[in-house]
Design a protein around this motif. Structure first.
Motif: not given
Length: 507
Positions: A191, A131-132, A126, A179, A67-70, A58
């Motif tokens: 990213d 994505s998240t 992101r 976020l 964390n976040v996902t892409v 993040i």
């Protein structure tokens, strides 16, 4: 500032003034991303695309934040023997999903030589798309119920400023508020560089449209040694410290002449539309329609919705015929069916509006400062009112006026140590006005600017309708062979639709 050379791309190629630069294929490592089948809707439409999940922090300065996902997609090069690298594509935004754009609909327009040369990479930035996700409000929230407040009357100013503040607060109190301050163009560029590492390549090529040009310029400024080839089409002016706010003002100003241009086109087809044989006569009809809806909305269709569809109609000519008929039906025959069909309800499930607008808001507010004094906003809109009917449309609602957290320091776009970059812009683009292209061009000394003269379209190369073949050839020569014009180049505009023979979608 470099002088533009009035020379069509076709003539430029024939005259041999394309210049090659040395850029061998990028050495390939091994990707450690686990690409597999995409989600069912994507897999059904684009069975050759493969998808993967990229995990990113993040906050790059404090990875312990979480964390976040892409979500990432890939269309493998059609001819592995000719593959020269990876090509990351961003369609714009901020917040526009790109998972199926680059490897899907955009790739379908490309010549085989480009498809042979690259793995085409798409991604949902992101917070966006698959994505998240970032959502300031729940999807379908009644906040967005039409008709939206009319942006123009002074009596609505307090309401619209209060609504802006309400939405800004929601962005900082929702379930993913952690976020929010980390949705920035810099972090999206980081990213992309994380993605580059995971793909196992030392450099990437990049194609960005609209806001994607600012993303590309940001990546190039942060990681100049990691740029292979870069196409920037329809360009954002990154130079003012408050560039995002200035961008909206420039859009309103550019939309005035573009609307007049459209009225002139309708007038040239008076036998089809019956709205008048002069631009002034058509404008009077349009003004009358707006006044009617301002006095009495038709269900979900009000003044804001009419301004919204009129503004969006100026991005390209794809619906010029259909919107012309819808306007004629309403202005001449009091039939609002065509306009109703074009009324966008932001609450509609499946549109992804809330996620995209949440990311758009956060990125534009975090990337650059906006005015905090309401009288500044009012004065700037009033200064534009004589030039455009969209002055208040672009000004009336922005969460950035009361965004609770400060913007990050202004990024100075730097063009040091970059390879040649190919830029495109039309002279009448309302979304990314031409002056912005000149400013970005000056900030990137290695760039060559291709100007589509006399065009008002947003987007020049590889467009889905009425393609500009000269632009497409220049983009292809560059991406495949590294050829760029030896000087800034002007190309003729693409053809406009003929309302006498064109279909009328959605009338």
């Amino acid at each position: 500032m470099r002088k533009l050379v009035a020379l069509s791309a076709v003539t430029a190629v024939a005259a041999g003034v394309l210049t090659a630069f040395t850029s061998a294929g990028v050495a390939q490592g091994q990707s450690d991303l686990a690409f597999g089948a995409c989600p069912a809707p994507i897999n059904g439409a684009y069975p050759n695309i493969r998808c993967a999940e990229l995990t990113v922090p993040i906050d790059y300065s404090n990875p312990t934040t979480g964390n976040v996902t892409v979500q990432v997609s890939r269309l493998a090069a059609a001819d592995p023997a000719k593959r020269r690298g990876v090509l990351v594509v961003n369609p714009g935004g901020p917040g526009a999903p790109g998972l199926t754009y680059g490897p899907g609909s955009w790739a379908a327009r490309l010549p085989a030589s480009v498809r042979d040369s690259y793995d085409i990479i798409g991604f949902d930035p992101r917070g966006a798309g698959r994505s998240t996700p970032m959502r300031c409000l729940a999807e379908g929230d009644e906040f967005w119920g039409p008709p939206m407040p009319d942006p123009d009357p002074a009596a609505n100013r307090r309401l619209n400023f209060d609504r802006s503040a309400q939405y800004a607060q929601a962005c900082h109190t929702n379930a993913r508020a952690k976020l929010t301050p980390h949705l920035t163009t810099r972090n999206v560029a980081r990213d992309i560089d994380t993605l580059r590492t995971r793909l196992g390549v030392p450099k990437i090529s990049f194609v960005g449209y609209s806001y994607g040009t600012y993303l590309g310029a940001t990546y190039a400024s942060l990681y100049p040694a990691r740029v292979d080839r870069m196409v920037l089409d329809s360009n954002v002016n990154p130079t003012p410290p408050d560039f995002a706010y200035r961008w909206t003002l420039s859009q309103a100003a550019a939309a005035g002449p573009a609307l007049s241009h459209y009225f002139g086109w309708i007038a040239s087809h008076d036998d089809v539309f019956g709205l008048g044989s002069s631009a002034a006569a058509v404008r009077a009809r349009w003004d009358g329609a707006l006044a009617t809806l301002r006095a009495q909305p038709r269900g979900a269709l009000g003044a804001y919705e009419f301004l919204d569809m009129s503004f969006n109609n100026l991005y390209n000519e794809n619906d010029w015929v259909g919107f012309g008929h819808a306007l004629a039906d309403f202005a001449v025959r009091a039939d609002d069916a065509g306009l109703q069909a074009r009324t966008f309800d932001r609450r509609t499930p499946g549109t992804g509006f809330e996620t995209q607008y949440s990311v758009y808001s956060a990125v534009t507010c975090n990337d650059a400062p906006w005015p905090r004094r309401e009288n500044t906003v009012v004065a700037d809109a009033e200064a534009l009112q004589s030039q455009t009917p969209f002055a208040w449309y672009v000004q009336f609602f922005s969460v950035c006026y009361t965004w609770p957290t400060p913007a990050q320091p202004h990024l100075t776009v730097r063009g040091d140590n970059l390879p040649p970059i190919l830029m495109f812009n039309s002279t009448g683009d309302i979304a990314t006005p031409y002056a912005g292209a000149l400013a970005l061009h000056q900030a990137l000394p290695s760039s060559v600017l291709v100007t589509e003269a006399g065009s008002y379209r947003h987007g020049v190369a590889y467009q889905p309708a009425a393609p500009n073949q000269a632009a497409n050839q220049l983009a292809t020569d560059y991406l495949v062979s590294g050829l760029v014009p030896s000087a800034d180049t002007t190309i003729p505009a693409h053809p406009l639709p003929d309302a006498r023979t064109a279909a009328s979608p959605g009338r």
